[in-house]
Design a protein around this motif. Structure first.
Motif, PDB file in Angstrom:
ATOM      1  N   VAL A 251      20.394   9.707 -11.242  1.00 55.14           N
ATOM      2  CA  VAL A 251      19.552   8.761 -11.097  1.00 55.14           C
ATOM      3  C   VAL A 251      18.170   9.117 -10.281  1.00 55.14           C
ATOM      4  O   VAL A 251      18.713   9.591  -9.093  1.00 55.14           O
ATOM      5  CB  VAL A 251      20.077   7.300 -10.430  1.00 55.14           C
ATOM      6  N   GLU A 252      17.074   8.971 -10.961  1.00 56.26           N
ATOM      7  CA  GLU A 252      16.108   9.397 -10.150  1.00 56.26           C
ATOM      8  C   GLU A 252      14.975   8.148 -10.218  1.00 56.26           C
ATOM      9  O   GLU A 252      14.727   7.418 -11.196  1.00 56.26           O
ATOM     10  CB  GLU A 252      15.163  10.358 -10.952  1.00 56.26           C
ATOM     11  N   PHE A 253      14.543   7.594  -8.990  1.00 54.06           N
ATOM     12  CA  PHE A 253      13.529   6.437  -9.134  1.00 54.06           C
ATOM     13  C   PHE A 253      12.172   7.042  -8.849  1.00 54.06           C
ATOM     14  O   PHE A 253      11.855   8.079  -8.411  1.00 54.06           O
ATOM     15  CB  PHE A 253      13.992   5.637  -7.859  1.00 54.06           C
ATOM     16  N   ASP A 254      11.131   6.053  -9.811  1.00 55.51           N
ATOM     17  CA  ASP A 254      10.007   6.342  -9.432  1.00 55.51           C
ATOM     18  C   ASP A 254       9.327   5.881  -8.303  1.00 55.51           C
ATOM     19  O   ASP A 254       8.010   6.369  -7.868  1.00 55.51           O
ATOM     20  CB  ASP A 254       9.044   5.548 -10.750  1.00 55.51           C
ATOM     21  N   GLN A 255       9.956   4.949  -7.734  1.00 59.72           N
ATOM     22  CA  GLN A 255       9.405   4.133  -6.434  1.00 59.72           C
ATOM     23  C   GLN A 255      10.472   3.835  -5.533  1.00 59.72           C
ATOM     24  O   GLN A 255      11.504   3.186  -5.849  1.00 59.72           O
ATOM     25  CB  GLN A 255       8.496   3.352  -6.786  1.00 59.72           C
ATOM     26  N   TRP A 256      10.547   4.155  -4.248  1.00 63.74           N
ATOM     27  CA  TRP A 256      11.288   3.581  -3.201  1.00 63.74           C
ATOM     28  C   TRP A 256      10.573   2.600  -2.231  1.00 63.74           C
ATOM     29  O   TRP A 256       9.358   3.248  -1.683  1.00 63.74           O
ATOM     30  CB  TRP A 256      11.931   4.682  -2.143  1.00 63.74           C
ATOM     31  N   PHE A 257      10.746   1.466  -2.313  1.00 64.49           N
ATOM     32  CA  PHE A 257       9.977   0.615  -1.433  1.00 64.49           C
ATOM     33  C   PHE A 257      10.663  -0.098  -0.358  1.00 64.49           C
ATOM     34  O   PHE A 257      11.634  -0.612  -0.336  1.00 64.49           O
ATOM     35  CB  PHE A 257       9.425  -0.539  -2.598  1.00 64.49           C
ATOM     36  N   SER A 258      10.003  -0.142   0.614  1.00 58.37           N
ATOM     37  CA  SER A 258      10.388  -0.444   2.173  1.00 58.37           C
ATOM     38  C   SER A 258      10.092  -1.891   2.298  1.00 58.37           C
ATOM     39  O   SER A 258       9.012  -2.234   2.129  1.00 58.37           O
ATOM     40  CB  SER A 258       9.778   0.399   3.270  1.00 58.37           C
ATOM     41  N   GLU A 259      11.168  -2.693   2.601  1.00 60.53           N
ATOM     42  CA  GLU A 259      10.869  -4.109   2.987  1.00 60.53           C
ATOM     43  C   GLU A 259      10.455  -4.183   4.147  1.00 60.53           C
ATOM     44  O   GLU A 259       9.446  -5.117   4.401  1.00 60.53           O
ATOM     45  CB  GLU A 259      12.307  -4.698   3.349  1.00 60.53           C
ATOM     46  N   GLN A 260      10.394  -3.234   5.265  1.00 64.46           N
ATOM     47  CA  GLN A 260       9.600  -3.296   6.397  1.00 64.46           C
ATOM     48  C   GLN A 260       8.295  -3.212   6.329  1.00 64.46           C
ATOM     49  O   GLN A 260       7.412  -3.819   7.082  1.00 64.46           O
ATOM     50  CB  GLN A 260      10.115  -2.115   7.264  1.00 64.46           C
ATOM     51  N   SER A 261       7.868  -2.601   5.212  1.00 69.49           N
ATOM     52  CA  SER A 261       6.362  -2.354   4.730  1.00 69.49           C
ATOM     53  C   SER A 261       5.736  -3.816   4.504  1.00 69.49           C
ATOM     54  O   SER A 261       4.627  -3.926   4.711  1.00 69.49           O
ATOM     55  CB  SER A 261       6.131  -1.438   3.775  1.00 69.49           C
ATOM     56  N   LEU A 262       6.436  -4.750   4.082  1.00 71.84           N
ATOM     57  CA  LEU A 262       5.897  -6.083   3.797  1.00 71.84           C
ATOM     58  C   LEU A 262       5.427  -6.829   5.197  1.00 71.84           C
ATOM     59  O   LEU A 262       4.845  -7.500   5.204  1.00 71.84           O
ATOM     60  CB  LEU A 262       6.755  -6.932   3.023  1.00 71.84           C
ATOM     61  N   TYR A 263       6.348  -6.337   5.996  1.00 75.67           N
ATOM     62  CA  TYR A 263       6.190  -6.970   7.412  1.00 75.67           C
ATOM     63  C   TYR A 263       4.960  -6.256   8.085  1.00 75.67           C
ATOM     64  O   TYR A 263       3.977  -6.902   8.705  1.00 75.67           O
ATOM     65  CB  TYR A 263       7.193  -7.245   8.333  1.00 75.67           C
ATOM     66  N   ASP A 264       5.077  -5.046   8.042  1.00 71.72           N
ATOM     67  CA  ASP A 264       3.889  -4.294   8.696  1.00 71.72           C
ATOM     68  C   ASP A 264       2.382  -4.578   8.217  1.00 71.72           C
ATOM     69  O   ASP A 264       1.704  -4.637   8.855  1.00 71.72           O
ATOM     70  CB  ASP A 264       4.396  -2.845   8.544  1.00 71.72           C
ATOM     71  N   SER A 265       2.568  -4.935   6.831  1.00 73.44           N
ATOM     72  CA  SER A 265       1.207  -5.088   6.170  1.00 73.44           C
ATOM     73  C   SER A 265       0.679  -6.442   6.263  1.00 73.44           C
ATOM     74  O   SER A 265      -0.508  -6.789   5.911  1.00 73.44           O
ATOM     75  CB  SER A 265       1.265  -4.660   4.571  1.00 73.44           C
ATOM     76  N   GLY A 266       1.674  -7.345   6.815  1.00 75.41           N
ATOM     77  CA  GLY A 266       1.434  -8.700   7.011  1.00 75.41           C
ATOM     78  C   GLY A 266       1.553  -9.526   5.726  1.00 75.41           C
ATOM     79  O   GLY A 266       1.029 -10.615   5.701  1.00 75.41           O
TER      80      GLY A 266
END
Length: 555
Positions: A251-266
């Protein structure tokens, strides 16, 4: 073949209209299907039934008019009208021979479809909290999500696979507390381990590694700071293991997305404010609630608690809005079946953001019952230990694990027998199918050694009219159904459709091989049969590839 039948029917309807047999030349959407029983023909159409409103007459009379205007064609052995007006087509042997040529020419693209029309689709799956290793249940979700993505891509969709990293919130602090407590116990073994923390041995291993890399001065760090450091350190290590396990699982993913980034970006705060302004989020008892009831949910849901902390729902709303902002036409989430109650609230928020219901799908994957020789395997203990995906891969291999995970519909429970998955005989489904590919490879090698074929001339079908055995025509008919099964699997989001197809094709090949020699004294017949089995080999490979399973040349 279905396309050919449709064109023949369109021409016949036009002719019937010109001859005054039908009042209109218009044709509504119709189906060309493969009947379940051979007595009903090779293909069947419901054109007469769906045309009744347009033609203003009984379907059977419409069918009679259409059939009377079908010109004699070499592809038809006969045409029958059945029941209320089904038109059943019985095809000649010659009609099937071009299928073999199509497979050989299209090769890795045989079975591919354009039904997706390049629609942009995101498939998010696994997305396990980085608080421990992946377990067997995650493995089934990974196999399903990855295969759904492969099949959609093969069916003409523009697919991106994504892993959502839940690296924020209470469970991450709990992980940090778990590691911090184990570190504290290295100085004072009388310290009790909290009941609500993670108890697995992997927590001790992370603590030991942290002590070696960070040094004992970490133990003198203020607790809140230390827990945060422990949490981040642990998340990095666990994610590293998750990535490796999934890679080992194909299994290879095209993207790994961080939940924390949603808070960091506001973004979480921005989305909450946006819905407040639309009066879709309101205040009650010191908390903020989303009006999910307005969209069919049984009750409104909290997005910000009365202590000011956001819920998982809040970040999930922001995450899904962010997905659509990237231009995806459709979003598919793969979740465990225990998340069933979460669908309505998330769908409500997606609809509230202006998307349509059909732009969001959730695949719910049921649990796996792990067996060994028919006896249940202990999946977990009070100590927090459990059977990991890595354990399964090491014991039975990635191919067997994936094929077994996909052997039944994901909305049904699955009995996974480790001993069965290791067997080297026809009882083991993956062996049963892979062996077809390997056996045909061996047959082709013998044919090349005997000078019957070469890599060049096997690409061109010849002497097809020598294929007259029922088992041969039966094999070709199954080959012709591959695209149909790919489209069915893509439209229903059920990879087990491909599993069932491969099992049927393998069964037909084994039956054929056990009854007929491929290489005979008749060189023309041998060449034709070699073309046929090569076509079977290619379709087996294409189907296994969609499921993320290898097609070995030797076994």
């Amino acid at each position: 073949m279905k396309h050919t039948i449709k064109e023949i029917l369109k021409t016949a309807v036009q002719k019937a209209h010109e001859n005054g047999l039908l009042v209109s030349a218009d044709i509504p959407p119709m189906d060309i299907e493969t009947p379940k029983h051979a007595a009903q023909g090779d293909l069947s159409s419901n054109i007469a039934m769906v045309s009744a409103a347009i033609q203003k007459t009984a379907p059977r009379k419409i069918a009679e008019a259409i059939v009377s205007c079908i010109d004699d064609a070499p592809v038809f052995e006969r045409i029958e009208i059945a029941g209320p007006g089904f038109i059943n087509f019985f095809l000649t042997r010659q009609a099937w021979y071009p299928v073999v040529e199509d497979v050989l020419k299209q090769d890795e693209r045989y079975g591919a479809s354009t039904m997706g029309n390049n629609e942009k689709v995101q498939v998010e799956f696994v997305s396990a909290n980085p608080t421990g290793p992946l377990h067997v249940g995650h493995g089934r979700g990974a196999a399903v999500g990855d295969s759904v993505g492969n099949i959609l891509r093969f069916a003409g969709f523009d697919v991106q696979k994504e892993y959502y990293i839940n690296d924020s919130g209470r469970q991450i602090r709990t992980l940090g507390t778990s590691v911090w407590t184990r570190l504290q116990q290295t100085r004072d073994d009388s310290i009790e381990f909290p009941e609500d923390c993670y108890k697995g041995d992997y927590v001790r291993e992370i603590a030991d590694r942290m002590l070696k890399e960070k040094g004992e001065e970490l133990l003198d760090t203020p607790e809140d700071d230390a827990i945060l450091v422990c949490a981040r350190f642990a998340v990095d290590i666990i994610l590293e293991g998750i990535r490796q396990d999934l890679k080992d699982f194909g299994v290879e993913f095209d993207q790994w997305f961080s939940e924390q980034s949603l808070y960091d970006s506001g973004m979480v705060s921005e989305v909450i404010e946006e819905f407040k302004n639309k009066d879709l989020i309101f205040e009650k008892d010191g908390a903020f609630w989303f009006r999910t009831e307005n969209f069919g949910d049984e009750k409104n849901r909290v997005v910000v608690r009365n202590n000011g902390l956001t819920t998982y729902f809040a970040s999930d709303i922001a995450y899904h809005i962010e997905k659509y902002s990237r231009g995806f036409d459709r979003v598919i989430d793969v979740w465990g079946a225990d998340h069933h109650g979460y669908i309505k609230r998330l769908r409500s928020s997606i609809e509230a953001s202006g998307r349509k219901k059909e732009q969001f799908d959730v695949i719910l994957v049921r649990l796996v019952n792990l067996l060994r020789g028919g006896e249940p395997v202990q999946m977990s203990t009070r100590a927090g230990e459990f059977v990991t995906l890595s354990d399964i891969i090491k014991e039975v291999g990635s191919d067997a694990a994936r094929f077994m995970f996909l052997s039944r519909s994901y909305d049904s429970g699955l009995d996974f027998d480790l001993e069965l998955a290791k067997k080297k005989n026809s009882d083991n489904p993956v062996y049963y199918v892979q062996y077809v590919h390997a056996r045909i490879s061996g047959i082709l090698e013998k044919a090349k050694e005997a000078g019957i074929i070469s890599d060049v001339d096997i690409r061109e079908t010849k002497h097809m009219d020598t294929l007259v055995e029922p088992e041969e025509i039966g094999l070709i008919k199954i080959l012709s159904l591959f695209t149909e099964n790919v489209e069915k699997s893509a439209s229903t989001l059920h990879p087990n459709v491909i599993f069932t197809y491969l099992m049927n094709l393998a069964s037909a090949f084994h039956a054929y091989y056990n009854k007929h020699k491929v290489i005979t004294e008749d060189q023309s017949l041998s060449f034709a049969r070699l073309c046929l089995v090569l076509a079977v080999k290619k379709v087996i490979r294409n189907g296994l590839t969609l499921l993320g399973v290898s097609a070995p040349e030797r076994m």
